[in-house]
Scaffold this motif. Structure first.
Motif, PDB file in Angstrom:
ATOM      1  N   ALA A  66     -12.243 -11.322  14.833  1.00 36.24           N
ATOM      2  CA  ALA A  66     -11.188 -10.530  16.430  1.00 36.24           C
ATOM      3  C   ALA A  66     -10.176 -10.078  15.667  1.00 36.24           C
ATOM      4  N   GLY A  67      -9.531 -10.082  14.120  1.00 36.87           N
ATOM      5  CA  GLY A  67      -8.998  -9.851  13.533  1.00 36.87           C
ATOM      6  C   GLY A  67      -7.708 -10.868  14.341  1.00 36.87           C
ATOM      7  N   GLY A  68      -7.625 -11.956  14.588  1.00 39.77           N
ATOM      8  CA  GLY A  68      -6.864 -12.861  14.841  1.00 39.77           C
ATOM      9  C   GLY A  68      -5.259 -12.958  14.109  1.00 39.77           C
ATOM     10  N   GLN A  69      -4.358 -13.609  14.376  1.00 35.24           N
ATOM     11  CA  GLN A  69      -3.238 -14.173  13.893  1.00 35.24           C
ATOM     12  C   GLN A  69      -2.881 -15.837  13.505  1.00 35.24           C
ATOM     13  N   TRP A  70      -2.212 -16.349  13.027  1.00 40.75           N
ATOM     14  CA  TRP A  70      -2.343 -17.305  12.929  1.00 40.75           C
ATOM     15  C   TRP A  70      -0.359 -17.185  12.560  1.00 40.75           C
ATOM     16  N   ILE A  71       0.265 -18.375  12.548  1.00 41.97           N
ATOM     17  CA  ILE A  71       2.059 -18.306  11.984  1.00 41.97           C
ATOM     18  C   ILE A  71       2.535 -19.434  11.307  1.00 41.97           C
ATOM     19  N   ALA A  72       2.153 -18.858   9.986  1.00 43.25           N
ATOM     20  CA  ALA A  72       2.333 -19.230   8.385  1.00 43.25           C
ATOM     21  C   ALA A  72       3.677 -19.727   7.900  1.00 43.25           C
ATOM     22  N   ALA A  73       3.596 -21.090   8.482  1.00 48.06           N
ATOM     23  CA  ALA A  73       5.596 -21.418   7.138  1.00 48.06           C
ATOM     24  C   ALA A  73       4.790 -21.045   5.816  1.00 48.06           C
ATOM     25  N   VAL A  74       6.707 -20.137   5.600  1.00 41.72           N
ATOM     26  CA  VAL A  74       6.711 -20.225   4.284  1.00 41.72           C
ATOM     27  C   VAL A  74       7.945 -20.641   4.090  1.00 41.72           C
ATOM     28  N   GLU A  75       8.532 -20.642   2.349  1.00 41.76           N
ATOM     29  CA  GLU A  75       9.991 -20.968   1.626  1.00 41.76           C
ATOM     30  C   GLU A  75      10.082 -19.376   0.554  1.00 41.76           C
ATOM     31  N   THR A  76      10.892 -19.824   0.215  1.00 39.39           N
ATOM     32  CA  THR A  76      11.512 -19.034  -0.682  1.00 39.39           C
ATOM     33  C   THR A  76      11.717 -19.518  -2.043  1.00 39.39           C
ATOM     34  N   THR A  77      11.182 -19.183  -3.008  1.00 39.84           N
ATOM     35  CA  THR A  77      11.148 -19.214  -4.739  1.00 39.84           C
ATOM     36  C   THR A  77      12.587 -19.600  -5.258  1.00 39.84           C
ATOM     37  N   PRO A  78      12.550 -20.267  -5.427  1.00 37.96           N
ATOM     38  CA  PRO A  78      13.834 -20.845  -6.531  1.00 37.96           C
ATOM     39  C   PRO A  78      13.953 -19.304  -7.892  1.00 37.96           C
ATOM     40  N   GLY A  79      15.040 -20.087  -7.923  1.00 34.93           N
ATOM     41  CA  GLY A  79      15.106 -18.723  -8.923  1.00 34.93           C
ATOM     42  C   GLY A  79      16.066 -17.233  -8.708  1.00 34.93           C
ATOM     43  N   ALA A  80      16.414 -16.830  -9.966  1.00 36.16           N
ATOM     44  CA  ALA A  80      17.183 -14.749  -9.469  1.00 36.16           C
ATOM     45  C   ALA A  80      16.237 -14.062  -8.860  1.00 36.16           C
ATOM     46  N   CYS A  81      14.799 -14.262  -9.019  1.00 33.89           N
ATOM     47  CA  CYS A  81      13.513 -12.918  -8.340  1.00 33.89           C
ATOM     48  C   CYS A  81      12.911 -13.987  -7.260  1.00 33.89           C
ATOM     49  N   ALA A  82      13.817 -14.647  -6.767  1.00 37.78           N
ATOM     50  CA  ALA A  82      13.484 -15.414  -5.677  1.00 37.78           C
ATOM     51  C   ALA A  82      12.260 -14.234  -3.956  1.00 37.78           C
ATOM     52  N   ALA A  83      11.110 -15.141  -3.411  1.00 32.49           N
ATOM     53  CA  ALA A  83      10.673 -13.940  -2.957  1.00 32.49           C
ATOM     54  C   ALA A  83      10.113 -15.308  -2.218  1.00 32.49           C
ATOM     55  N   LEU A  84       8.882 -14.745  -1.012  1.00 34.96           N
ATOM     56  CA  LEU A  84       8.282 -15.973  -0.063  1.00 34.96           C
ATOM     57  C   LEU A  84       6.916 -16.351  -0.599  1.00 34.96           C
ATOM     58  N   ARG A  85       6.882 -17.374  -0.261  1.00 32.81           N
ATOM     59  CA  ARG A  85       5.574 -18.170  -0.812  1.00 32.81           C
ATOM     60  C   ARG A  85       4.946 -19.226   0.565  1.00 32.81           C
ATOM     61  N   PRO A  86       3.865 -19.069   1.016  1.00 29.47           N
ATOM     62  CA  PRO A  86       3.737 -20.914   1.783  1.00 29.47           C
ATOM     63  C   PRO A  86       4.452 -21.521   1.468  1.00 29.47           C
ATOM     64  N   LYS A  87       4.266 -21.888   2.586  1.00 32.92           N
ATOM     65  CA  LYS A  87       4.873 -23.600   2.343  1.00 32.92           C
ATOM     66  C   LYS A  87       4.193 -24.698   2.212  1.00 32.92           C
ATOM     67  N   ILE A  88       4.293 -25.773   1.895  1.00 33.71           N
ATOM     68  CA  ILE A  88       3.333 -26.712   1.218  1.00 33.71           C
ATOM     69  C   ILE A  88       3.820 -27.802   1.642  1.00 33.71           C
ATOM     70  N   VAL A  89       2.690 -28.299   2.725  1.00 38.36           N
ATOM     71  CA  VAL A  89       2.730 -29.960   3.270  1.00 38.36           C
ATOM     72  C   VAL A  89       2.075 -30.828   2.071  1.00 38.36           C
ATOM     73  N   GLN A  90       2.528 -32.251   2.223  1.00 39.67           N
ATOM     74  CA  GLN A  90       1.582 -33.501   1.028  1.00 39.67           C
ATOM     75  C   GLN A  90       1.118 -34.720   1.947  1.00 39.67           C
ATOM     76  N   THR A  91      -0.073 -34.586   1.932  1.00 40.40           N
ATOM     77  CA  THR A  91      -0.739 -35.612   3.076  1.00 40.40           C
ATOM     78  C   THR A  91      -0.843 -37.009   2.632  1.00 40.40           C
ATOM     79  N   ALA A  92      -0.956 -37.968   3.395  1.00 36.78           N
ATOM     80  CA  ALA A  92      -0.642 -39.410   2.613  1.00 36.78           C
ATOM     81  C   ALA A  92      -2.150 -39.957   1.392  1.00 36.78           C
ATOM     82  N   ASP A  93      -2.704 -38.775   1.018  1.00 36.90           N
ATOM     83  CA  ASP A  93      -3.692 -39.675   0.827  1.00 36.90           C
ATOM     84  C   ASP A  93      -3.654 -38.744  -1.128  1.00 36.90           C
ATOM     85  N   GLY A  94      -1.977 -37.686  -1.342  1.00 35.28           N
ATOM     86  CA  GLY A  94      -1.767 -37.223  -2.090  1.00 35.28           C
ATOM     87  C   GLY A  94      -2.004 -35.663  -2.144  1.00 35.28           C
ATOM     88  N   GLY A  95      -2.675 -34.493  -1.266  1.00 38.42           N
ATOM     89  CA  GLY A  95      -2.997 -33.958  -1.195  1.00 38.42           C
ATOM     90  C   GLY A  95      -2.363 -32.727  -0.655  1.00 38.42           C
TER      91      GLY A  95
END
Length: 462
Positions: free
Chosen positions: A44-73
């Motif tokens: 149906a073309g649905g949307q979710w709210i994605a968490a993002v962060e800014t990449t470091p460095g001179a050419c900063a850009a947005l990328r999806p934010k990563i979370v680490q789970t207890a098992d290391g994933g």
């Protein structure tokens, strides 16, 4: 635009409800339902709210934010609503609305992550891209279940129909659950069905634990005594299908193992038992009717049962009106089984006697009044299925077969149940009351209660 926002909110609320249901009942069936809701949101073309962060460095850009789970994933994460986002223990500074399809495409291409976690801190769903079930969400394939093991509890006339059809199904193991002398007899003599002897695997309830499908085909009087066996057989992903007469066996079984395990069903098969075994006509047998009581009606287990029965010779059909179908069969049993049993004649008596038809009609009126009071619309049932299987005029239905064999009948489940429901609803049931007491008296006669001799003291009618 407002309409699209409202639809997206509705889709995500449905998903949150499905995830909460999965948390409360973590079964394969509920998982399949939840993934179906995800797929519908994508379509149906649905949307979710994605968490993002800014990449470091001179050419900063947005990328999806990563979370680490207890098992290391490592996972990307997203939210179904701003309310869910606000439940994060740490402020999520940057987000944007992302198309679910695009988010999935990007996640599948990102080697550094295991998948997407939806609502990581509440109402959580982990979508693992290495899991075939979760891959099916993206590809649009049906999340599938496969039935490889079937346990049958009750190898009488109904159980024999299933044995006859499923024994030679490739890739499927069929067993009969029995113990003690009954198990010994089954192992020694097998089950003779339509002139052929079948020798199924015989297991105890504990040995049958975790069967993909448990078919309960007991006489009504044996059900409560078998609940411990049903509990022992049912595993986390076991589907339980009751093919018993009456209208409350699913409720009784569901109370013992959980309603989520129960797939409502009924069977219409005109069979009879002789000294040579069980006999039925495969061609005229209507067979098994089954279905979910609520959407999705095309659930994975519904399809799995269809795949199991396909090509076996068993007749079957899925319905979206299973409650009405069960009551329709109940009506057949009450109106056709019972008057014939009292008279002791074949079913041709309804065709040839206006008096027998009048008794049957009286029982029918009482049942239909009770069904209507309970909100059961029998008019929803297709008229072609509201009749029983074709039989000869000499046919004797199960209640008369029980009396012929000096067995106790299922009258408690038929007229007994209707009398109790009528009392609760304030609906008179005089036809059923007479029928109930008459058949109970016939059971007493078979038990020898009226075997008098000439030497007994004189008595008189009261």
């Amino acid at each position: 635009m407002k309409m699209q926002e409202d639809e997206n909110r509705r889709l995500n609320q449905a998903l949150e409800n499905a995830v909460q249901g999965l948390q409360q009942a973590p079964t394969q069936e509920q998982l399949a339902h939840t993934l179906t809701v995800v797929r519908r949101a994508m379509q149906a073309g649905g949307q979710w709210i994605a968490a993002v962060e800014t990449t470091p460095g001179a050419c900063a850009a947005l990328r999806p934010k990563i979370v680490q789970t207890a098992d290391g994933g490592h996972w990307w994460y997203a939210f179904t609503s701003f309310d869910e986002q606000m439940k994060s223990p740490d402020a999520v500074k940057s987000t944007f609305w992302a198309d679910i399809n695009s988010l999935f495409d990007a996640a599948l291409a990102a080697e550094e992550i295991q998948g997407i976690i939806l609502n990581p801190w509440h109402c959580t769903l982990q979508l693992d891209k290495t899991d075939p079930h979760h891959q099916a969400v993206k590809t649009g394939e049906r999340v599938s279940m496969k039935i490889c093991s079937v346990a049958i509890l009750g190898a009488g006339a109904v159980g024999s129909y299933l044995l006859w059809g499923l024994t030679d199904k490739p890739g499927v193991t069929v067993s009969v659950v029995a113990e003690g002398t009954r198990a010994d007899r089954l192992r020694r003599a097998g089950c003779t069905i339509n002139g052929k002897t079948y020798r199924p695997q015989v297991l105890t309830a504990a040995q049958a634990h975790g069967a993909d499908l448990l078919i309960v085909a007991l006489k009504y009087g044996a059900l409560r005594g078998a609940l411990d066996d049903i509990r022992a057989i049912a595993g986390e992903n076991t589907t339980v299908m009751s093919l018993m007469n009456g209208v409350d066996s699913e409720e009784i079984i569901g109370a013992a193992v959980g309603d989520s395990h129960v797939l409502p069903a009924l069977i219409k098969v005109a069979s009879h038992r002789t000294e040579e075994g069980v006999f039925f006509d495969p061609d005229t047998t209507i067979g098994i009717i089954y279905g979910e009581q609520q959407p999705p009606f095309d659930s994975p287990r519904v399809q799995a049962v269809a795949d199991l029965f396909d090509g076996t010779g068993l007749h079957y059909q899925n319905t979206v009106h299973i409650r009405e179908e069960i009551w329709s069969k109940f009506r057949l049993n009450v109106c056709n089984n019972l008057p014939q049993a009292i008279l002791g004649a074949g079913v041709g008596c309804y065709r040839d006697s206006a008096h027998m038809q009048a008794i049957s009609d009286g029982l029918r009126r009482e049942l239909e009044a009770i069904a209507a009071a309970k909100g059961i619309d029998l008019s929803l049932v297709d008229s072609a299925v509201s009749y029983g299987s074709l039989v000869k005029p000499t046919a004797r239905y199960s209640t008369l077969q029980d009396l012929d064999a000096h067995r106790h009948t299922e009258i408690e489940m038929f007229s007994g149940a209707l009398i109790r429901m009528g009392q609760e609803l304030g609906i008179p049931t005089p036809y059923n009351e007479y029928t109930y007491h008459m058949i109970k008296a016939m059971e007493e006669k078979n038990d020898g209660l009226f075997d008098y001799d000439e030497g007994e003291a004189a008595t008189r009618a009261r």
